[in-house]
Design a protein around this motif. Structure first.
Motif, PDB file in Angstrom:
ATOM      1  N   LEU A   1       0.832  -1.207   0.000  1.00 45.33           N
ATOM      2  CA  LEU A   1       0.000   0.000   0.000  1.00 45.33           C
ATOM      3  C   LEU A   1       0.870   1.261   0.000  1.00 45.33           C
ATOM      4  CD1 LEU A   1      -2.761  -1.047   2.566  1.00 45.33           C
ATOM      5  CD2 LEU A   1      -2.990  -0.890   0.082  1.00 45.33           C
ATOM      6  N   ALA A   2       1.914   1.247   0.797  1.00 46.71           N
ATOM      7  CA  ALA A   2       2.823   2.391   0.824  1.00 46.71           C
ATOM      8  C   ALA A   2       3.557   2.525  -0.513  1.00 46.71           C
ATOM      9  CB  ALA A   2       3.829   2.237   1.964  1.00 46.71           C
ATOM     10  N   GLY A   3       3.945   1.402  -1.092  1.00 47.64           N
ATOM     11  CA  GLY A   3       4.621   1.439  -2.385  1.00 47.64           C
ATOM     12  C   GLY A   3       3.739   2.011  -3.471  1.00 47.64           C
ATOM     13  N   SER A   4       2.467   1.646  -3.455  1.00 46.38           N
ATOM     14  CA  SER A   4       1.528   2.188  -4.433  1.00 46.38           C
ATOM     15  C   SER A   4       1.363   3.692  -4.254  1.00 46.38           C
ATOM     16  CB  SER A   4       0.173   1.485  -4.299  1.00 46.38           C
ATOM     17  OG  SER A   4      -0.752   1.981  -5.240  1.00 46.38           O
ATOM     18  N   ALA A   5       1.304   4.126  -3.016  1.00 51.61           N
ATOM     19  CA  ALA A   5       1.195   5.557  -2.739  1.00 51.61           C
ATOM     20  C   ALA A   5       2.453   6.302  -3.193  1.00 51.61           C
ATOM     21  CB  ALA A   5       0.959   5.789  -1.243  1.00 51.61           C
TER      22      ALA A   5
ATOM     23  N   VAL B   1       1.340  11.915   2.523  1.00 47.25           N
ATOM     24  CA  VAL B   1       0.855  10.824   1.672  1.00 47.25           C
ATOM     25  C   VAL B   1       0.888   9.515   2.450  1.00 47.25           C
ATOM     26  CG1 VAL B   1       1.297   9.483  -0.417  1.00 47.25           C
ATOM     27  CG2 VAL B   1       1.539  11.974  -0.464  1.00 47.25           C
ATOM     28  N   LEU B   2       1.986   9.262   3.136  1.00 48.01           N
ATOM     29  CA  LEU B   2       2.102   8.017   3.904  1.00 48.01           C
ATOM     30  C   LEU B   2       1.155   8.018   5.102  1.00 48.01           C
ATOM     31  CD1 LEU B   2       3.481   5.295   4.369  1.00 48.01           C
ATOM     32  CD2 LEU B   2       5.182   6.501   5.760  1.00 48.01           C
TER      33      LEU B   2
ATOM     34  N   GLY C   1      -5.170   4.316   7.361  1.00 49.20           N
ATOM     35  CA  GLY C   1      -6.196   3.466   6.773  1.00 49.20           C
ATOM     36  C   GLY C   1      -7.180   4.199   5.887  1.00 49.20           C
ATOM     37  N   THR C   2      -6.955   5.491   5.665  1.00 43.30           N
ATOM     38  CA  THR C   2      -7.870   6.257   4.818  1.00 43.30           C
ATOM     39  C   THR C   2      -7.514   6.162   3.338  1.00 43.30           C
ATOM     40  OG1 THR C   2      -6.543   8.259   5.201  1.00 43.30           O
ATOM     41  CG2 THR C   2      -8.427   7.876   6.659  1.00 43.30           C
ATOM     42  N   ASP C   3      -6.313   5.707   3.030  1.00 45.09           N
ATOM     43  CA  ASP C   3      -5.904   5.504   1.639  1.00 45.09           C
ATOM     44  C   ASP C   3      -5.659   4.016   1.421  1.00 45.09           C
ATOM     45  OD1 ASP C   3      -4.864   5.401  -0.889  1.00 45.09           O
ATOM     46  OD2 ASP C   3      -3.089   6.620  -0.467  1.00 45.09           O
ATOM     47  N   ARG C   4      -6.559   3.368   0.706  1.00 49.05           N
ATOM     48  CA  ARG C   4      -6.414   1.963   0.353  1.00 49.05           C
ATOM     49  C   ARG C   4      -6.425   1.793  -1.170  1.00 49.05           C
ATOM     50  NH1 ARG C   4      -4.484   1.507   4.465  1.00 49.05           N
ATOM     51  NH2 ARG C   4      -5.037   0.227   6.280  1.00 49.05           N
ATOM     52  N   GLY C   5      -6.049   2.887  -1.856  1.00 46.26           N
ATOM     53  CA  GLY C   5      -6.034   2.845  -3.311  1.00 46.26           C
ATOM     54  C   GLY C   5      -5.086   1.802  -3.875  1.00 46.26           C
ATOM     55  N   GLY C   6      -4.075   1.443  -3.102  1.00 46.49           N
ATOM     56  CA  GLY C   6      -3.096   0.473  -3.576  1.00 46.49           C
ATOM     57  C   GLY C   6      -3.632  -0.934  -3.737  1.00 46.49           C
ATOM     58  N   LEU C   7      -4.772  -1.231  -3.134  1.00 51.35           N
ATOM     59  CA  LEU C   7      -5.340  -2.577  -3.247  1.00 51.35           C
ATOM     60  C   LEU C   7      -5.596  -2.947  -4.704  1.00 51.35           C
ATOM     61  CD1 LEU C   7      -7.884  -2.519  -0.282  1.00 51.35           C
ATOM     62  CD2 LEU C   7      -5.664  -3.674  -0.342  1.00 51.35           C
TER      63      LEU C   7
END
Length: 220
Positions: free
Chosen positions: A85-89, A136-137, A143-149
Protein backbone atom coordinates in the motif's frame (compact mmCIF):
# COMPACT_ATOMS: atom_id res chain seq x y z
CA UNK A 1 33.86 0.00 -17.10
CA UNK A 2 33.31 -2.45 -19.90
CA UNK A 3 33.70 -1.07 -23.44
CA UNK A 4 31.13 -3.54 -24.77
CA UNK A 5 28.28 -1.54 -26.37
CA UNK A 6 24.95 -1.69 -24.59
CA UNK A 7 22.90 -3.30 -27.33
CA UNK A 8 19.21 -3.94 -26.78
CA UNK A 9 16.21 -4.99 -28.80
CA UNK A 10 13.46 -2.37 -28.99
CA UNK A 11 10.59 -4.76 -29.62
CA UNK A 12 7.82 -2.28 -28.81
CA UNK A 13 9.47 0.48 -30.88
CA UNK A 14 9.32 3.25 -28.30
CA UNK A 15 13.04 4.04 -28.32
CA UNK A 16 13.70 2.57 -24.86
CA UNK A 17 14.61 -0.73 -23.31
CA UNK A 18 11.53 -1.46 -21.19
CA UNK A 19 11.86 -3.77 -18.21
CA UNK A 20 8.96 -4.67 -15.90
CA UNK A 21 9.96 -6.22 -12.58
CA UNK A 22 7.28 -8.03 -10.59
CA UNK A 23 8.55 -8.10 -7.01
CA UNK A 24 7.57 -8.68 -3.40
CA UNK A 25 9.04 -6.48 -0.66
CA UNK A 26 9.45 -9.61 1.48
CA UNK A 27 11.48 -11.54 -1.10
CA UNK A 28 15.29 -11.52 -0.65
CA UNK A 29 15.82 -12.47 -4.29
CA UNK A 30 13.72 -9.51 -5.39
CA UNK A 31 15.94 -7.25 -3.30
CA UNK A 32 19.11 -8.59 -4.91
CA UNK A 33 17.68 -8.19 -8.40
CA UNK A 34 16.49 -4.68 -7.55
CA UNK A 35 19.99 -3.78 -6.31
CA UNK A 36 21.48 -5.06 -9.56
CA UNK A 37 18.90 -3.49 -11.89
CA UNK A 38 19.08 -0.14 -10.06
CA UNK A 39 22.80 -0.01 -10.73
CA UNK A 40 22.33 -0.94 -14.40
CA UNK A 41 19.48 1.55 -14.80
CA UNK A 42 21.55 4.35 -13.27
CA UNK A 43 24.39 3.58 -15.66
CA UNK A 44 22.23 3.39 -18.77
CA UNK A 45 20.15 6.44 -17.94
CA UNK A 46 16.52 7.37 -18.70
CA UNK A 47 17.21 7.92 -22.40
CA UNK A 48 18.07 4.24 -22.83
CA UNK A 49 16.23 2.23 -20.19
CA UNK A 50 12.82 2.41 -18.51
CA UNK A 51 12.15 0.25 -15.44
CA UNK A 52 8.61 -0.37 -14.22
CA UNK A 53 8.18 -1.75 -10.69
CA UNK A 54 5.20 -4.10 -10.44
CA UNK A 55 3.72 -6.00 -7.50
CA UNK A 56 3.70 -9.77 -7.07
CA UNK A 57 2.52 -11.08 -3.71
CA UNK A 58 4.09 -14.27 -2.39
CA UNK A 59 1.39 -14.33 0.28
CA UNK A 60 -1.19 -14.44 -2.47
CA UNK A 61 0.67 -17.22 -4.27
CA UNK A 62 0.84 -19.25 -1.06
CA UNK A 63 -2.57 -18.21 0.23
CA UNK A 64 -4.19 -20.48 2.84
CA UNK A 65 -7.29 -21.11 0.71
CA UNK A 66 -8.74 -20.07 -2.63
CA UNK A 67 -11.06 -17.54 -1.02
CA UNK A 68 -8.20 -15.56 0.57
CA UNK A 69 -6.96 -12.59 -1.48
CA UNK A 70 -4.41 -10.08 -0.26
CA UNK A 71 -6.29 -7.23 -1.93
CA UNK A 72 -9.26 -8.00 0.33
CA UNK A 73 -7.20 -7.94 3.52
CA UNK A 74 -6.02 -5.30 5.99
CA UNK A 75 -2.47 -4.75 7.28
CA UNK A 76 -3.52 -6.64 10.42
CA UNK A 77 -4.26 -9.81 8.43
CA UNK A 78 -1.40 -9.68 5.92
CA UNK A 79 2.29 -9.48 6.64
CA UNK A 80 3.18 -7.70 3.40
CA UNK A 81 0.13 -5.57 2.66
CA UNK A 82 1.23 -2.31 4.32
CA UNK A 83 4.43 -2.25 2.29
CA UNK A 84 2.48 -2.75 -0.94
CA UNK A 85 0.00 0.00 0.00
CA UNK A 86 2.82 2.39 0.82
CA UNK A 87 4.62 1.44 -2.39
CA UNK A 88 1.53 2.19 -4.43
CA UNK A 89 1.20 5.56 -2.74
CA UNK A 90 4.85 6.28 -3.49
CA UNK A 91 4.24 5.46 -7.15
CA UNK A 92 1.14 7.66 -7.35
CA UNK A 93 2.79 10.62 -5.65
CA UNK A 94 6.38 10.42 -6.91
CA UNK A 95 6.40 8.11 -9.94
CA UNK A 96 8.63 5.14 -10.66
CA UNK A 97 11.65 6.90 -9.14
CA UNK A 98 9.78 7.46 -5.88
CA UNK A 99 8.67 3.85 -5.67
CA UNK A 100 12.20 2.64 -6.44
CA UNK A 101 13.70 4.81 -3.69
CA UNK A 102 11.13 3.67 -1.16
CA UNK A 103 11.53 0.02 -2.14
CA UNK A 104 15.30 0.08 -1.79
CA UNK A 105 15.15 1.90 1.56
CA UNK A 106 12.56 -0.50 2.99
CA UNK A 107 14.25 -3.59 1.54
CA UNK A 108 17.59 -2.60 3.09
CA UNK A 109 15.91 -2.14 6.47
CA UNK A 110 14.28 -5.56 6.24
CA UNK A 111 16.81 -7.74 4.43
CA UNK A 112 20.02 -6.20 5.79
CA UNK A 113 19.08 -4.72 9.16
CA UNK A 114 16.40 -7.28 10.04
CA UNK A 115 13.61 -4.75 10.63
CA UNK A 116 10.01 -5.95 10.60
CA UNK A 117 8.54 -4.95 7.27
CA UNK A 118 4.95 -4.73 8.55
CA UNK A 119 5.89 -2.26 11.32
CA UNK A 120 4.50 1.22 10.49
CA UNK A 121 7.54 2.86 12.09
CA UNK A 122 9.86 0.90 9.77
CA UNK A 123 7.72 1.90 6.80
CA UNK A 124 7.86 5.53 7.95
CA UNK A 125 11.64 5.47 8.32
CA UNK A 126 12.09 4.08 4.81
CA UNK A 127 9.64 6.67 3.50
CA UNK A 128 11.70 9.43 5.09
CA UNK A 129 14.94 8.04 3.65
CA UNK A 130 13.29 8.06 0.21
CA UNK A 131 12.46 11.76 0.69
CA UNK A 132 8.72 11.37 0.06
CA UNK A 133 5.79 13.51 1.24
CA UNK A 134 4.93 12.43 4.83
CA UNK A 135 1.28 13.41 4.44
CA UNK A 136 0.85 10.82 1.67
CA UNK A 137 2.10 8.02 3.90
CA UNK A 138 0.07 9.26 6.87
CA UNK A 139 -3.13 8.51 4.96
CA UNK A 140 -1.94 4.97 4.19
CA UNK A 141 -1.00 4.21 7.79
CA UNK A 142 -4.23 5.73 9.10
CA UNK A 143 -6.20 3.47 6.77
CA UNK A 144 -7.87 6.26 4.82
CA UNK A 145 -5.90 5.50 1.64
CA UNK A 146 -6.41 1.96 0.35
CA UNK A 147 -6.03 2.84 -3.31
CA UNK A 148 -3.10 0.47 -3.58
CA UNK A 149 -5.34 -2.58 -3.25
CA UNK A 150 -6.34 -2.24 -6.90
CA UNK A 151 -2.73 -2.07 -8.07
CA UNK A 152 -1.84 -5.20 -6.11
CA UNK A 153 -4.74 -7.09 -7.66
CA UNK A 154 -4.05 -5.79 -11.18
CA UNK A 155 -0.30 -6.41 -11.13
CA UNK A 156 -0.46 -9.82 -9.48
CA UNK A 157 -3.24 -11.02 -11.76
CA UNK A 158 -1.43 -9.81 -14.88
CA UNK A 159 1.78 -11.50 -13.76
CA UNK A 160 0.02 -14.84 -13.52
CA UNK A 161 -2.48 -14.67 -16.37
CA UNK A 162 -0.38 -12.84 -18.97
CA UNK A 163 3.14 -13.90 -18.08
CA UNK A 164 2.67 -17.22 -16.30
CA UNK A 165 4.55 -15.96 -13.26
CA UNK A 166 4.96 -18.32 -10.32
CA UNK A 167 7.39 -16.43 -8.13
CA UNK A 168 9.27 -13.26 -7.33
CA UNK A 169 11.07 -11.65 -9.00
CA UNK A 170 9.65 -12.08 -12.50
CA UNK A 171 11.22 -9.83 -15.14
CA UNK A 172 9.62 -8.91 -18.46
CA UNK A 173 11.66 -7.41 -21.29
CA UNK A 174 9.88 -5.15 -23.77
CA UNK A 175 6.41 -6.34 -22.78
CA UNK A 176 7.39 -9.51 -24.61
CA UNK A 177 9.68 -11.96 -22.81
CA UNK A 178 9.18 -12.96 -19.18
CA UNK A 179 11.46 -14.98 -16.92
CA UNK A 180 12.05 -15.79 -13.26
CA UNK A 181 15.47 -15.02 -11.81
CA UNK A 182 17.04 -15.91 -8.47
CA UNK A 183 20.17 -13.86 -7.84
CA UNK A 184 22.18 -14.03 -4.63
CA UNK A 185 24.15 -11.90 -4.16
CA UNK A 186 23.89 -9.07 -6.66
CA UNK A 187 27.11 -8.13 -8.49
CA UNK A 188 29.02 -5.32 -6.83
CA UNK A 189 31.29 -4.32 -9.71
CA UNK A 190 29.99 -2.22 -12.59
CA UNK A 191 31.53 -4.44 -15.25
CA UNK A 192 29.98 -7.54 -13.72
CA UNK A 193 26.55 -5.90 -13.47
CA UNK A 194 26.55 -4.84 -17.10
CA UNK A 195 27.91 -8.15 -18.34
CA UNK A 196 25.31 -10.12 -16.39
CA UNK A 197 22.55 -7.86 -17.68
CA UNK A 198 23.61 -8.35 -21.29
CA UNK A 199 23.80 -12.13 -20.87
CA UNK A 200 20.40 -12.32 -19.17
CA UNK A 201 18.81 -10.07 -21.78
CA UNK A 202 20.30 -12.11 -24.59
CA UNK A 203 19.11 -15.37 -23.05
CA UNK A 204 15.64 -13.94 -22.41
CA UNK A 205 15.14 -12.34 -25.83
CA UNK A 206 17.54 -13.87 -28.30
CA UNK A 207 16.31 -17.43 -28.69
CA UNK A 208 12.58 -17.02 -29.29
CA UNK A 209 10.71 -19.66 -27.28
CA UNK A 210 13.36 -22.36 -27.39
CA UNK A 211 14.85 -21.87 -23.90
CA UNK A 212 12.14 -22.89 -21.43
CA UNK A 213 14.28 -23.16 -18.28
CA UNK A 214 17.88 -22.66 -17.26
CA UNK A 215 18.89 -23.70 -13.75
CA UNK A 216 22.21 -24.33 -12.09
CA UNK A 217 22.63 -27.33 -9.86
CA UNK A 218 23.47 -26.77 -6.20
CA UNK A 219 27.08 -27.62 -7.00
CA UNK A 220 27.23 -25.39 -10.10
Amino acid sequence: MSETPLVYTDVNNNGLLDLDIFFDFLCPYSFQVATWITQVNDLMGPDVMSVHWRFFSLEQSHRPDENWNIWEQTPETSRGLLAFLAGSAALDSAGEAGLAKFYMALAKSHHIDGATISDPSVISSAWEVAGLDPQVLAAVIAGTDRGGLKKIQTDHTEAIERWGAFGSPTLVFEESKAFFLKLMPAPTEVDQSLELFQHVQRLAMGFDNGVHEFKRTNLG
